[in-house]
Design an enzyme around this catalytic site. Structure first.
Site, mmCIF file in Angstrom:
data_model
loop_
_atom_site.group_PDB
_atom_site.id
_atom_site.type_symbol
_atom_site.label_atom_id
_atom_site.label_comp_id
_atom_site.label_asym_id
_atom_site.label_seq_id
_atom_site.Cartn_x
_atom_site.Cartn_y
_atom_site.Cartn_z
ATOM 1 N N GLN A 14 0.826 -1.223 0.000
ATOM 2 C CA GLN A 14 0.000 0.000 0.000
ATOM 3 C C GLN A 14 0.855 1.267 0.000
ATOM 4 O O GLN A 14 0.606 2.197 -0.767
ATOM 5 C CB GLN A 14 -0.924 0.002 1.235
ATOM 6 C CG GLN A 14 -1.973 1.095 1.173
ATOM 7 C CD GLN A 14 -2.572 1.439 2.541
ATOM 8 O OE1 GLN A 14 -2.284 0.813 3.552
ATOM 9 N NE2 GLN A 14 -3.403 2.460 2.561
ATOM 10 N N ASP A 54 13.417 -11.518 -1.246
ATOM 11 C CA ASP A 54 12.895 -11.858 0.076
ATOM 12 C C ASP A 54 13.836 -11.228 1.098
ATOM 13 O O ASP A 54 14.994 -11.638 1.206
ATOM 14 C CB ASP A 54 12.860 -13.394 0.239
ATOM 15 C CG ASP A 54 12.318 -13.807 1.596
ATOM 16 O OD1 ASP A 54 12.066 -12.922 2.444
ATOM 17 O OD2 ASP A 54 12.150 -15.021 1.800
ATOM 18 N N TYR A 144 2.120 -7.099 16.641
ATOM 19 C CA TYR A 144 2.569 -6.058 15.713
ATOM 20 C C TYR A 144 3.149 -4.868 16.487
ATOM 21 O O TYR A 144 4.248 -4.391 16.198
ATOM 22 C CB TYR A 144 1.367 -5.629 14.872
ATOM 23 C CG TYR A 144 1.598 -4.500 13.905
ATOM 24 C CD1 TYR A 144 2.403 -4.659 12.790
ATOM 25 C CD2 TYR A 144 0.963 -3.268 14.092
ATOM 26 C CE1 TYR A 144 2.583 -3.621 11.886
ATOM 27 C CE2 TYR A 144 1.126 -2.230 13.188
ATOM 28 C CZ TYR A 144 1.939 -2.408 12.095
ATOM 29 O OH TYR A 144 2.110 -1.389 11.196
HETATM 30 N N1 NAD Z 1 -0.761 1.054 5.960
HETATM 31 C C1 NAD Z 1 -0.861 1.570 7.163
HETATM 32 O O1 NAD Z 1 -1.924 2.086 7.545
HETATM 33 C C2 NAD Z 1 0.330 1.554 8.096
HETATM 34 C C3 NAD Z 1 0.214 2.188 9.346
HETATM 35 C C4 NAD Z 1 1.303 2.162 10.204
HETATM 36 C C5 NAD Z 1 2.496 1.573 9.810
HETATM 37 N N2 NAD Z 1 2.581 0.967 8.589
HETATM 38 C C6 NAD Z 1 3.857 0.323 8.233
HETATM 39 O O2 NAD Z 1 4.287 0.703 6.946
HETATM 40 C C7 NAD Z 1 4.965 -0.379 6.295
HETATM 41 C C8 NAD Z 1 4.315 -0.687 4.959
HETATM 42 O O3 NAD Z 1 2.945 -0.962 5.192
HETATM 43 P P1 NAD Z 1 1.909 -1.269 4.005
HETATM 44 O O4 NAD Z 1 0.586 -0.812 4.489
HETATM 45 O O5 NAD Z 1 2.426 -0.754 2.715
HETATM 46 O O6 NAD Z 1 1.923 -2.864 4.028
HETATM 47 P P2 NAD Z 1 1.526 -3.890 2.862
HETATM 48 O O7 NAD Z 1 1.181 -5.172 3.521
HETATM 49 O O8 NAD Z 1 0.533 -3.256 1.932
HETATM 50 O O9 NAD Z 1 2.898 -4.043 2.076
HETATM 51 C C9 NAD Z 1 3.988 -4.764 2.588
HETATM 52 C C10 NAD Z 1 4.722 -5.376 1.409
HETATM 53 O O10 NAD Z 1 5.821 -6.133 1.927
HETATM 54 C C11 NAD Z 1 5.962 -7.295 1.131
HETATM 55 N N3 NAD Z 1 6.662 -8.353 1.869
HETATM 56 C C12 NAD Z 1 6.184 -9.157 2.840
HETATM 57 N N4 NAD Z 1 7.123 -10.024 3.228
HETATM 58 C C13 NAD Z 1 8.225 -9.765 2.480
HETATM 59 C C14 NAD Z 1 9.512 -10.339 2.424
HETATM 60 N N5 NAD Z 1 9.862 -11.375 3.197
HETATM 61 N N6 NAD Z 1 10.412 -9.804 1.550
HETATM 62 C C15 NAD Z 1 10.069 -8.773 0.750
HETATM 63 N N7 NAD Z 1 8.854 -8.194 0.756
HETATM 64 C C16 NAD Z 1 7.938 -8.691 1.612
HETATM 65 C C17 NAD Z 1 4.516 -7.707 0.818
HETATM 66 O O11 NAD Z 1 4.479 -8.551 -0.326
HETATM 67 C C18 NAD Z 1 3.856 -6.352 0.585
HETATM 68 O O12 NAD Z 1 3.859 -5.980 -0.777
HETATM 69 C C19 NAD Z 1 4.928 -1.543 7.291
HETATM 70 O O13 NAD Z 1 6.104 -1.531 8.064
HETATM 71 C C20 NAD Z 1 3.752 -1.202 8.175
HETATM 72 O O14 NAD Z 1 3.894 -1.766 9.442
HETATM 73 C C21 NAD Z 1 1.526 0.940 7.734
#
Ligand code: NAD
Length: 315
Positions: A14, A54, A144
């Site tokens: 996202q 990965d 988390y």
């Molecule tokens: N979206 C939110 O509202 C939000 C809020 C607070 C914090 N965050 C943090 O922001 C960061 C990104 O969040 P997001 O919403 O984009 O998450 P998301 O789940 O949409 O994207 C995470 C991506 O990481 C990839 N991934 C998972 N395991 C992997 C691996 N082993 N190697 C490589 N890639 C891998 C997934 O395929 C996915 O595309 C995270 O650290 C999340 O904790 C997000």
């Protein structure tokens, strides 16, 4: 100017998609390498280099950093709050080991900067519920949140012990129209827009009066880039900065949506995510980020709602 080559890990997610596109505008398409475990997000296709990676495979990650001449890493791969509660050991393992792999490689290769997001999920039921300050009681009750809080201290440790320029933001719930959310407790605030347009109604998995801190994605992307471009001496917090934009409840966003979709109806059927939401603050005090590097959000609930509908209707 020092030439930077950036690796975005978790670029198909996202935040990753929008951050990669924004970084490519600033640093040039070829200088921002997108990577993910899953396939390249179609929104990134043709906009710059992509490698399948990965982050748990430290050797492969190290090879890519050397091969591509990487100078900065943005680590976005993680398991989010709601998904994490379904598989706590996997969430802990991925969220911790990915960060340690990146920090170690940053140390070995003398990378210029590392970005790693934390979350408001570090806060727990004993933290102040309103205007939760930067430094306060922090006792998270989700795996988390525990992983994010531990991660913040690893960032602080590598910054002070090894001089790694690692920077972090505690994102609130992020609302966007480009790519789908990844299993967080605030995902309702995205689904509601799509279902309002398709069904004229939405069945919410949180109670009507559940106030949570939220932010529109353009603000989150700008915050990230402004933090990363701030002079190092302005960065006084090496754990993670509180940042805020708006707080609202499902009932309040429902009222806002009804202004655009007359007759829109919202119903409530709270599930396991209610308990997670109830453990988080309703609003966040981001004074330190404002004072240190000038953070200032642009979107409130009304401006975001108008922009969301305009963009979803276009797509
Ligand atoms: N979206 C939110 O509202 C939000 C809020 C607070 C914090 N965050 C943090 O922001 C960061 C990104 O969040 P997001 O919403 O984009 O998450 P998301 O789940 O949409 O994207 C995470 C991506 O990481 C990839 N991934 C998972 N395991 C992997 C691996 N082993 N190697 C490589 N890639 C891998 C997934 O395929 C996915 O595309 C995270 O650290 C999340 O904790 C997000």
């Amino acid at each position: 100017m020092i030439k930077e080559k950036i690796l975005v890990i978790g670029a198909s997610g996202q935040i990753g998609v929008e951050l990669t596109l924004a970084l490519r505008k600033i640093y040039g398409e070829k200088n921002v390498v997108a990577s993910d475990l899953r396939e390249e997000n179609p929104l990134l296709t043709g906009t710059g280099p992509y490698v399948a990676l990965d982050v748990m495979n430290k050797e492969m990650l190290h090879v890519q950093v050397i091969r591509q001449g990487i100078t900065q890493i943005y680590l976005l791969a993680a398991i989010l709050s709601a998904t994490g509660e379904k598989n706590p050991s996997l969430a802990w393992h991925l969220n911790m080991q990915s960060l340690l792999n990146v920090l170690d490689i940053a140390k070995e290769e003398n990378l210029h900067k590392v970005y790693w997001p934390s979350s408001i999920a570090v806060f727990g039921p004993t933290s102040p519920r309103k205007n939760c300050p930067q430094k306060t009681i922090i006792e998270p009750i989700t795996v988390y949140g525990i992983s994010k809080y531990a991660g913040e201290f690893w960032c602080n440790y590598y910054a002070h012990k090894y001089g790694i320029d690692v920077r972090s933001l505690r994102y609130p719930g992020l609302i966007s129209y480009k790519s789908a959310p990844g299993g967080g407790t605030t995902d309702y605030a995205i689904e509601i827009f799509h279902e309002a347009l398709e069904e004229n109604s939405y069945n919410c998995f949180l109670n009507s009066d559940t106030y949570l801190p939220m932010m529109y994605m353009p603000d989150a992307i700008r915050a990230t880039i402004e933090l990363m471009e701030a002079p190092a001496e302005k960065i006084t917090t090496r754990t993670s900065y509180n940042i805020a934009a708006m707080s609202f409840s499902p009932a309040e966003i429902g009222i806002e949506i009804e202004k655009h979709i007359p007759g829109f109806k919202i119903s409530y059927e709270p599930d396991y995510r209610q308990q997670i939401a109830d453990s988080w603050p309703q609003s966040i005090d981001d004074t330190v980020a404002r004072n240190d590097w000038g953070w200032n959000p642009a979107f409130d609930l009304s401006a975001m709602t108008t922009d969301m509908f305009a963009n979803i209707r276009k797509s």
